[in-house]
Design an enzyme around this catalytic site. Structure first.
Site, mmCIF file in Angstrom:
data_model
loop_
_atom_site.group_PDB
_atom_site.id
_atom_site.type_symbol
_atom_site.label_atom_id
_atom_site.label_comp_id
_atom_site.label_asym_id
_atom_site.label_seq_id
_atom_site.Cartn_x
_atom_site.Cartn_y
_atom_site.Cartn_z
ATOM 1 N N ASP A 11 29.950 -52.731 -29.617
ATOM 2 C CA ASP A 11 30.994 -53.065 -30.570
ATOM 3 C C ASP A 11 32.101 -53.916 -29.958
ATOM 4 O O ASP A 11 32.638 -54.814 -30.614
ATOM 5 C CB ASP A 11 31.571 -51.798 -31.200
ATOM 6 N N ASP A 55 25.520 -46.583 -31.096
ATOM 7 C CA ASP A 55 26.650 -46.354 -31.985
ATOM 8 C C ASP A 55 27.026 -47.551 -32.853
ATOM 9 O O ASP A 55 28.150 -47.624 -33.373
ATOM 10 C CB ASP A 55 27.869 -45.905 -31.178
ATOM 11 N N ARG A 81 29.957 -42.437 -24.792
ATOM 12 C CA ARG A 81 31.326 -42.850 -25.116
ATOM 13 C C ARG A 81 31.901 -41.943 -26.181
ATOM 14 O O ARG A 81 32.258 -40.812 -25.877
ATOM 15 C CB ARG A 81 31.386 -44.323 -25.525
ATOM 16 N N GLY A 85 28.673 -52.757 -21.175
ATOM 17 C CA GLY A 85 27.754 -51.959 -20.373
ATOM 18 C C GLY A 85 26.327 -52.470 -20.483
ATOM 19 O O GLY A 85 25.880 -52.862 -21.560
ATOM 20 N N THR A 90 23.130 -51.474 -26.358
ATOM 21 C CA THR A 90 23.979 -50.414 -25.828
ATOM 22 C C THR A 90 23.200 -49.112 -25.833
ATOM 23 O O THR A 90 22.503 -48.806 -26.815
ATOM 24 C CB THR A 90 25.267 -50.242 -26.656
ATOM 25 N N ARG A 129 33.129 -56.540 -18.268
ATOM 26 C CA ARG A 129 34.183 -56.442 -19.273
ATOM 27 C C ARG A 129 35.036 -57.707 -19.160
ATOM 28 O O ARG A 129 35.070 -58.349 -18.118
ATOM 29 C CB ARG A 129 35.058 -55.215 -19.024
ATOM 30 N N ASP A 141 24.430 -46.291 -26.174
ATOM 31 C CA ASP A 141 25.135 -45.304 -26.991
ATOM 32 C C ASP A 141 24.591 -45.179 -28.411
ATOM 33 O O ASP A 141 24.874 -44.189 -29.091
ATOM 34 C CB ASP A 141 26.625 -45.651 -27.063
#
Length: 337
Positions: free
Chosen positions: A106, A133, A175, A14, A129, A75, A131
């Site tokens: 990740d 994360d 996510r 992303g 990212t 992707r 996120d």
């Protein structure tokens, strides 16, 4: 005299605001050290298909303020296969690449580790990212901008909610991480934050009844809106289904709004531009001294080096003080007023 290294760079997964700022910093640092900087287009697909080109300073002069990624992203299911990994490595060898920098999350780092198992070149990851994360860094490139974008959108939603005393459920990206949901929820004074830190899908029935009770109490005053911030991939069926359940079971009208990919776009805020620039320069400097298998991040305003294998373990959680403040003080105080 410095060895004329060839450093390749790609963005994967992303997109995140600030990726272009990182690309720019890498190109400028390569120019400073007289290295060739090779852009790989469309993520790992570009490695597999040899979709590459040399990046010159002219190409990055005016991209620091732009969202998205100059190199495009995608992707790459093929990289999960032995054949795909080998094809990517073949391109790196054929093009005589000495080092590969990957900006992503990740999944991107997992692919980078797979390449590193069979390729002798240096590999460096940069955390890109929304996120937030990835372990080992306080913040990832794009997170701050995604937070601001969501806040601006929800502030507008709150205006409409207040005008009609409406209930709104806003679903945010992340996510399987609650960093966006909790930070945005607190910043927007949400009456409810439903995130991975305080909810499990098995609790849906009890949570539904709790929501209904609180909404009824708010509506009695005739002058209150009610905002629920929901993390994606958490409530069975998402925000739309939650709204439907409240209507069907408790006759509560709700408006559901899924912000979706709007959180990924837009001009990066200063924090993301600065973080991306520092990490981009740091990546080239790390390669210069022979380092590999690292992600560069930032902790307590200091650039840190983290083993790539450690960054993808998902042990990083939302700040406990933020969660406790929301659950024990902020939300309860807002509902009692």
């Amino acid at each position: 005299m410095n060895k004329k290294l060839k450093i390749a760079i790609l963005t994967s997964g992303g997109d995140a605001p600030g990726m272009n700022a990182a690309i720019r910093a890498i190109v400028l640092a390569c120019n400073r050290y007289n290295y060739d900087c090779i852009g790989v287009y469309h993520g790992y697909n570009g490695l597999i298909n040899a979709d590459i080109a040399k990046l010159k300073i002219e190409a990055v002069n005016n991209i620091i303020q732009q969202g998205g990624t100059l190199l495009k992203s995608a992707r790459c299911p093929e990289l999960r296969t032995k054949t795909g990994v080998q094809q990517a490595i073949n391109t790196l060898i054929k093009e005589q690449i000495d080092a590969l920098i990957v900006i992503g999350g990740d999944g991107s780092f997992t692919g980078l580790l797979a390449i590193a198992e069979q390729w002798r070149g240096q590999v460096i990851g940069l955390p890109g990212t929304i996120d937030n994360d990835l372990d080992g860094t306080d913040y990832t490139i794009g997170f701050a901008t995604a937070i601001n974008t969501a806040i601006e959108a929800i502030d507008k939603i709150r205006d409409t909610a207040n005008a009609f005393d409406r209930v709104f459920i806003v679903e945010l990206m992340g996510r399987n991480s609650g960093h966006i949901a909790f930070n945005v929820g607190v910043a927007c004074a949400a009456e409810q934050i439903i995130s991975f830190e305080n909810f499990h899908p098995s609790q849906a029935e009890d949570k539904l009844a709790e929501l209904a009770e609180e909404i009824y109490a708010e509506q009695k005053s005739k002058d209150n809106s009610y905002l629920v911030v929901l993390a994606e991939n958490l409530w069975p069926g998402g925000a739309m289904h939650l709204a439907e359940q409240l209507k069907e079971q408790f006759n509560i009208d709700c408006a559901a709004c899924v912000l979706g990919h709007i959180q990924r776009g837009g001009s990066p805020v200063a924090k993301d531009r600065i973080l991306a620039t520092k990490l981009g320069v740091g990546a080239v400097q790390a390669i210069k001294v022979g380092k590999s298998l690292l992600m560069l991040g930032e902790r307590d305003n200091e650039i840190v080096e983290v083993a790539l294998s450690e960054t993808i373990k998902h042990s990083k959680t939302v700040n406990e003080n933020l969660v406790a403040a929301q659950q024990n003080i902020l939300a309860l105080t807002a509902r009692s007023n």
